[in-house]
Design an enzyme around this catalytic site. Structure first.
Site, PDB file in Angstrom:
ATOM      1  N   TYR A  10      14.056  31.950   2.887  1.00  0.00           N
ATOM      2  CA  TYR A  10      12.832  32.606   3.367  1.00  0.00           C
ATOM      3  C   TYR A  10      12.912  32.929   4.859  1.00  0.00           C
ATOM      4  O   TYR A  10      13.472  32.146   5.640  1.00  0.00           O
ATOM      5  CB  TYR A  10      11.623  31.697   3.145  1.00  0.00           C
ATOM      6  CG  TYR A  10      11.179  31.619   1.704  1.00  0.00           C
ATOM      7  CD1 TYR A  10      10.827  32.768   0.996  1.00  0.00           C
ATOM      8  CD2 TYR A  10      11.108  30.387   1.054  1.00  0.00           C
ATOM      9  CE1 TYR A  10      10.421  32.686  -0.327  1.00  0.00           C
ATOM     10  CE2 TYR A  10      10.689  30.296  -0.274  1.00  0.00           C
ATOM     11  CZ  TYR A  10      10.353  31.456  -0.948  1.00  0.00           C
ATOM     12  OH  TYR A  10       9.947  31.390  -2.248  1.00  0.00           O
TER      13      TYR A  10
ATOM     14  N   LYS B  19       0.849  -1.209   0.000  1.00  0.00           N
ATOM     15  CA  LYS B  19       0.000   0.000   0.000  1.00  0.00           C
ATOM     16  C   LYS B  19       0.881   1.255   0.000  1.00  0.00           C
ATOM     17  O   LYS B  19       2.101   1.163   0.247  1.00  0.00           O
ATOM     18  CB  LYS B  19      -0.899  -0.024   1.236  1.00  0.00           C
ATOM     19  CG  LYS B  19      -0.108   0.050   2.541  1.00  0.00           C
ATOM     20  CD  LYS B  19      -0.996  -0.175   3.750  1.00  0.00           C
ATOM     21  CE  LYS B  19      -0.191  -0.087   5.020  1.00  0.00           C
ATOM     22  NZ  LYS B  19      -0.949  -0.509   6.202  1.00  0.00           N
TER      23      LYS B  19
ATOM     24  N   MET C  50       9.713  24.904  -1.526  1.00  0.00           N
ATOM     25  CA  MET C  50       8.877  23.906  -2.181  1.00  0.00           C
ATOM     26  C   MET C  50       9.695  23.013  -3.129  1.00  0.00           C
ATOM     27  O   MET C  50       9.478  21.807  -3.187  1.00  0.00           O
ATOM     28  CB  MET C  50       7.733  24.584  -2.943  1.00  0.00           C
ATOM     29  CG  MET C  50       6.711  23.591  -3.457  1.00  0.00           C
ATOM     30  SD  MET C  50       5.347  24.321  -4.376  1.00  0.00           S
ATOM     31  CE  MET C  50       4.329  24.981  -3.086  1.00  0.00           C
TER      32      MET C  50
ATOM     33  N   ARG D 131     -10.445  -0.058  14.991  1.00  0.00           N
ATOM     34  CA  ARG D 131     -10.376   0.730  13.764  1.00  0.00           C
ATOM     35  C   ARG D 131     -11.425   0.172  12.802  1.00  0.00           C
ATOM     36  O   ARG D 131     -12.448   0.785  12.596  1.00  0.00           O
ATOM     37  CB  ARG D 131      -8.960   0.649  13.177  1.00  0.00           C
ATOM     38  CG  ARG D 131      -8.781   1.454  11.912  1.00  0.00           C
ATOM     39  CD  ARG D 131      -7.328   1.506  11.465  1.00  0.00           C
ATOM     40  NE  ARG D 131      -6.764   0.211  11.110  1.00  0.00           N
ATOM     41  CZ  ARG D 131      -5.515   0.040  10.665  1.00  0.00           C
ATOM     42  NH1 ARG D 131      -4.707   1.086  10.532  1.00  0.00           N
ATOM     43  NH2 ARG D 131      -5.063  -1.161  10.346  1.00  0.00           N
TER      44      ARG D 131
HETATM   45  C1  PLP Z   1      -0.119  -1.476   6.822  1.00  0.00           C
HETATM   46  C2  PLP Z   1      -0.628  -2.756   7.358  1.00  0.00           C
HETATM   47  C3  PLP Z   1       0.237  -3.836   7.550  1.00  0.00           C
HETATM   48  C4  PLP Z   1       1.742  -3.746   7.378  1.00  0.00           C
HETATM   49  O1  PLP Z   1       2.317  -3.229   8.534  1.00  0.00           O
HETATM   50  P1  PLP Z   1       3.900  -3.124   8.718  1.00  0.00           P
HETATM   51  O2  PLP Z   1       4.088  -2.723  10.135  1.00  0.00           O
HETATM   52  O3  PLP Z   1       4.383  -2.104   7.753  1.00  0.00           O
HETATM   53  O4  PLP Z   1       4.453  -4.472   8.423  1.00  0.00           O
HETATM   54  C5  PLP Z   1      -0.316  -5.044   7.948  1.00  0.00           C
HETATM   55  N1  PLP Z   1      -1.645  -5.173   8.163  1.00  0.00           N
HETATM   56  C6  PLP Z   1      -2.505  -4.148   8.010  1.00  0.00           C
HETATM   57  C7  PLP Z   1      -3.940  -4.345   8.278  1.00  0.00           C
HETATM   58  C8  PLP Z   1      -2.026  -2.903   7.618  1.00  0.00           C
HETATM   59  O5  PLP Z   1      -2.876  -1.880   7.494  1.00  0.00           O
END
Ligand code: PLP
Length: 377
Positions: free
Chosen positions: A268, A41, A316, A135
């Site tokens: 700046y 992700k 920037m 969550r």
């Molecule tokens: C992001 C995520 C992971 C990975 O976590 P790391 O600590 O980067 O290994 C695993 N499970 C879920 C549900 C996540 O959101």
């Protein structure tokens, strides 16, 4: 684009041999039955989702986890044929795409489950269980909701999972809480087995779940951060130690060098004033590239074998460093995140008041990306 052209201004280098090394290290500590589910992700934590996933496929990794439908589509369109679990929410209207691209959708809670029970088509799902993170997830006691999902003709249940909220922490209370979550999850699984409710594969741990609770044996471990060879925080007290190598480095160029006299200012707000004659170099990178502005006047970069302080406010698209006493010229390459101690992601993130995960995943889309196979270690 040729690599030499990509090095025009500011770029990320991805060291694939480091990635391979990390996979081998992680496999050493995983139980024989546990497979890596690579968490890619956030553009693979800033490392390039397509590049990283395709390379991981060549190492035999067949399971991937993304946060969004769009990330999943990117993977499929780049030729990834393995399983792709969407960890987060997908709108009901978009679920057709989940079927079309053969993704696995996470069931995020009881209400979401209700809406999925009567879909006019079939999708693959993993059931998320809330064991205390609060969550997303179906409450760990809600057997009824799980039963309904399992018997629904529109849902093919391939797995069940939960997420630990404090697995990276080492205080007694955190360890107790993690064990509470593990027990809630395991008791639920036992209960479902007794009721002959089948739920497919099981997974609970992410990077620190594996490193601190290596005794657990599930079908998958969802590994993000440690694949990329760094830790979330600068100082962590972990049960298992792994020889990890940072996969990403961030580079820019020196565009201009000048000498300023004592009392002169840089940048700046005149946020830096020279206490003596200094040599100042400008770099072709700024906060729009994802390098945090809070690091103004605060940390170092690495150039020609030396550390150089950032001076003045980071702009920037540019920033300035103090190169007094360092041999540099226009066109020289500067490393802002890399293998050297003071520019490791953990250290830079710490100084920016965050964790490596955020620092890396925010690196901007304006950066070019180059991959190298041979580690220069
Ligand atoms: C992001 C995520 C992971 C990975 O976590 P790391 O600590 O980067 O290994 C695993 N499970 C879920 C549900 C996540 O959101």
């Amino acid at each position: 684009m040729e690599d030499s052209l990509k090095k025009n201004r500011a770029w990320i280098e991805i060291d694939l041999s480091a990635l391979k090394h990390n996979v081998e290290e992680i496999r050493k500590i995983l139980p024989a039955k546990t497979e890596i589910m690579a968490v890619v992700k956030g553009n693979a934590y800033g490392h390039g989702i397509v590049l990283v996933s395709n390379y991981l496929s060549t190492l035999g990794i067949q399971n991937f986890a993304v946060a969004t439908l769009e990330e999943g589509i990117k993977l499929r369109e780049s030729g990834i044929s393995g399983s792709i679990l969407i960890l987060g929410y997908t709108s009901i209207e978009s679920l057709k795409k989940v079927a079309e691209y053969d993704f696995i959708q996470t069931i995020v809670d009881e209400k979401y489950a209700e809406k999925l029970l009567n879909l006019p088509f079939r999708i693959k799902v993993h059931i998320k269980i809330n064991t205390g993170m609060n969550r997303i997830g179906i409450h760990y006691t809600n057997i009824d909701s799980i039963k309904k999902i399992v018997v629904s003709p529109s849902l093919e249940v391939l797995g069940i999972f939960s997420h630990l909220s404090s697995s990276e922490q080492y205080h007694k209370k955190d360890i107790e809480y993690t064990h509470l979550q593990i027990n809630r999850f395991n008791r639920l699984l036992d209960h479902l087995r007794k009721l002959n409710i089948s739920f497919g594969s099981v997974h609970l741990q992410s990077s620190y779940g594996v490193m601190n609770y290596p005794e657990l044996e599930y079908d998958y471990a969802r590994i993000g951060m440690i694949l990329y060879g760094c830790h979330s925080e600068k100082e962590m007290d972990l049960k298992m130690s792994l020889d990890l190598r940072p996969v990403l480095s961030l580079h820019a160029k020196i565009t201009s060098v000048r000498v300023i006299e004592q009392g002169e200012f840089v940048g700046y707000d005149r946020a830096y004033q020279a206490k003596a004659k200094r040599r100042i170099a400008s770099l072709s990178i700024g906060y729009a590239d994802g390098y945090p502005r809070v690091l103004s006047n605060k940390t170092v970069v690495f150039v020609n074998g030396s550390y150089a302080f950032i001076v003045g406010r980071i702009c920037m698209d540019q920033m300035m460093i103090d190169v007094t006493g360092i041999e540099v010229k226009e066109g020289d390459i500067v490393t802002l995140i890399g293998k050297e101690e003071k520019i490791r992601a953990e250290y830079i993130a710490y100084q920016a008041g965050t964790i490596s995960n955020e620092l890396l995943s925010r690196l901007g889309s304006r950066l070019q990306m180059i991959s190298i196979e041979d580690s220069k270690l």
